[in-house]
Write a protein that holds these residues in place. Structure first.
Motif, PDB file in Angstrom:
ATOM      1  N   LYS A  50      16.020  -9.756   0.497  1.00 29.85           N
ATOM      2  CA  LYS A  50      16.098  -8.666   1.474  1.00 29.85           C
ATOM      3  C   LYS A  50      14.685  -8.123   1.670  1.00 29.85           C
ATOM      4  O   LYS A  50      13.887  -8.073   0.709  1.00 29.85           O
ATOM      5  N   PRO A  51      14.316  -7.750   2.877  1.00 31.04           N
ATOM      6  CA  PRO A  51      12.961  -7.239   3.109  1.00 31.04           C
ATOM      7  C   PRO A  51      12.768  -5.858   2.500  1.00 31.04           C
ATOM      8  O   PRO A  51      13.694  -5.044   2.456  1.00 31.04           O
ATOM      9  N   ILE A  52      11.559  -5.614   2.022  1.00 33.26           N
ATOM     10  CA  ILE A  52      11.180  -4.318   1.461  1.00 33.26           C
ATOM     11  C   ILE A  52      10.070  -3.733   2.339  1.00 33.26           C
ATOM     12  O   ILE A  52       9.088  -4.415   2.634  1.00 33.26           O
ATOM     13  N   PHE A  53      10.222  -2.464   2.733  1.00 34.01           N
ATOM     14  CA  PHE A  53       9.291  -1.831   3.659  1.00 34.01           C
ATOM     15  C   PHE A  53       8.545  -0.671   3.007  1.00 34.01           C
ATOM     16  O   PHE A  53       9.006  -0.102   2.010  1.00 34.01           O
ATOM     17  N   ASN A  54       7.403  -0.333   3.606  1.00 30.98           N
ATOM     18  CA  ASN A  54       6.729   0.899   3.209  1.00 30.98           C
ATOM     19  C   ASN A  54       7.337   2.062   3.999  1.00 30.98           C
ATOM     20  O   ASN A  54       8.171   1.856   4.887  1.00 30.98           O
ATOM     21  N   LYS A  55       6.944   3.274   3.676  1.00 24.54           N
ATOM     22  CA  LYS A  55       7.551   4.439   4.322  1.00 24.54           C
ATOM     23  C   LYS A  55       7.216   4.548   5.800  1.00 24.54           C
ATOM     24  O   LYS A  55       7.982   5.126   6.578  1.00 24.54           O
ATOM     25  N   SER A  56       6.087   3.997   6.187  1.00 19.74           N
ATOM     26  CA  SER A  56       5.703   4.034   7.595  1.00 19.74           C
ATOM     27  C   SER A  56       6.444   2.978   8.419  1.00 19.74           C
ATOM     28  O   SER A  56       6.352   2.979   9.651  1.00 19.74           O
ATOM     29  N   LEU A  57       7.162   2.089   7.730  1.00 22.48           N
ATOM     30  CA  LEU A  57       7.935   1.016   8.367  1.00 22.48           C
ATOM     31  C   LEU A  57       7.069   0.102   9.230  1.00 22.48           C
ATOM     32  O   LEU A  57       7.544  -0.470  10.218  1.00 22.48           O
ATOM     33  N   ASN A  58       5.811  -0.020   8.852  1.00 22.20           N
ATOM     34  CA  ASN A  58       4.926  -0.935   9.585  1.00 22.20           C
ATOM     35  C   ASN A  58       4.425  -2.082   8.699  1.00 22.20           C
ATOM     36  O   ASN A  58       3.613  -2.893   9.134  1.00 22.20           O
ATOM     37  N   SER A 103       0.839  -1.208   0.000  1.00 22.63           N
ATOM     38  CA  SER A 103       0.000   0.000   0.000  1.00 22.63           C
ATOM     39  C   SER A 103       0.872   1.254   0.000  1.00 22.63           C
ATOM     40  O   SER A 103       0.555   2.251   0.662  1.00 22.63           O
ATOM     41  N   GLU A 104       1.966   1.184  -0.749  1.00 22.69           N
ATOM     42  CA  GLU A 104       2.920   2.292  -0.823  1.00 22.69           C
ATOM     43  C   GLU A 104       2.824   2.963  -2.194  1.00 22.69           C
ATOM     44  O   GLU A 104       3.065   2.335  -3.217  1.00 22.69           O
ATOM     45  N   LYS A 105       2.459   4.248  -2.199  1.00 19.11           N
ATOM     46  CA  LYS A 105       2.280   4.972  -3.456  1.00 19.11           C
ATOM     47  C   LYS A 105       3.606   5.322  -4.130  1.00 19.11           C
ATOM     48  O   LYS A 105       3.671   5.449  -5.349  1.00 19.11           O
ATOM     49  N   ASP A 106       4.662   5.490  -3.340  1.00 22.42           N
ATOM     50  CA  ASP A 106       5.958   5.895  -3.884  1.00 22.42           C
ATOM     51  C   ASP A 106       6.728   4.661  -4.349  1.00 22.42           C
ATOM     52  O   ASP A 106       7.442   4.023  -3.586  1.00 22.42           O
ATOM     53  N   THR A 107       6.586   4.314  -5.623  1.00 21.59           N
ATOM     54  CA  THR A 107       7.240   3.120  -6.149  1.00 21.59           C
ATOM     55  C   THR A 107       8.759   3.269  -6.197  1.00 21.59           C
ATOM     56  O   THR A 107       9.487   2.281  -6.110  1.00 21.59           O
TER      57      THR A 107
END
Length: 233
Positions: free
Chosen positions: A189-197, A116-120
């Motif tokens: 490697k893990p990929i996170f959203n900007k909220s880091l949740n 749910s991350e808009k910034d690809t």
């Protein structure tokens, strides 16, 4: 028209002065367009890491992997003591059927949608991190082999053009023999959203099948949410 000569005043333009104004306006619009496209890393496929905010340290990624690997979800059954390799996340194009409409979408875009991350570009830049070292899991009790330190296969397209081996032949044979008797998994490697949740990883099990996982952090604990894809050989 040669823009450089035009700016330096070395270009004789037969156009009326009004036409020159149009050229300058066009040049400024072009510059503005270039600035606006700097973040479109997926489209231009710029192979250069950009420092994003928030900064996600490799220590944070290792802590995340340790947290989720403690769960029996991944390291279960015959994979309890599996050898762990690192898997590379690709950015291939996929054909999807969304609401009756066939579309082409990249792997990175699918990951962004999953998170749910808009910034690809934020998602894409995380895949470019060359400093991530999965062997940092070793001190935490995991059986990890960094394949990059053992051998490397050089491909041009789908064709193998060179094999580079960084250990002795006997050592390589011992590794292959060990792998035949033991299970292995490859973890991205893990990929996170900007909220880091929210976090996304890909796991392949002994080259037979694999799953993509979505995790969410609540009350400082990472919990499995859903599968985000799978494959089987």
């Amino acid at each position: 028209m040669n823009i450089k000569n035009y700016i330096n005043g070395n270009f004789h333009d037969p156009m009326p002065k009004l036409g020159n104004y149009y050229c300058i306006i066009f040049f400024l619009i072009l510059c503005s367009s270039c600035k606006n496209s700097e973040k479109e890393i997926l489209i231009n496929e710029v192979e250069e890491e950009v420092i994003e905010t928030p900064v996600i340290t490799n220590e944070f990624k290792i802590e995340f992997l340790n947290d989720i690997l403690k769960d029996t979800l991944i390291l279960s059954a015959k994979y309890v003591n599996a050898i762990i390799f690192e898997k590379k996340i690709t950015n291939d194009k996929r054909i999807v059927n969304a609401k009756g409409k066939v579309e082409s979408i990249s792997d990175i875009q699918l990951i962004a949608i999953t998170l749910s991350e808009k910034d690809t570009s934020f998602v894409y830049n995380q895949t470019l991190n060359k400093e991530f070292n999965i062997e940092k899991l070793k001190p935490l009790g995991y059986n990890v082999i960094d394949w990059k330190n053992i051998r490397e296969d050089i491909y041009v397209g789908d064709s193998l053009v060179e094999e580079r081996v960084f250990v002795s032949t006997d050592s390589l044979e011992n590794i292959y023999h060990y792998l035949e008797k033991n299970s292995s998994i490859s973890i991205s490697k893990p990929i996170f959203n900007k909220s880091l949740n929210k976090a996304y990883i890909e796991v392949d099990f002994s080259y037979y099948y694999g799953y993509n996982y979505l995790f969410e952090r609540t009350n400082n604990t990472w919990k499995f949410i859903d599968y985000a894809g799978q494959w089987i050989r």
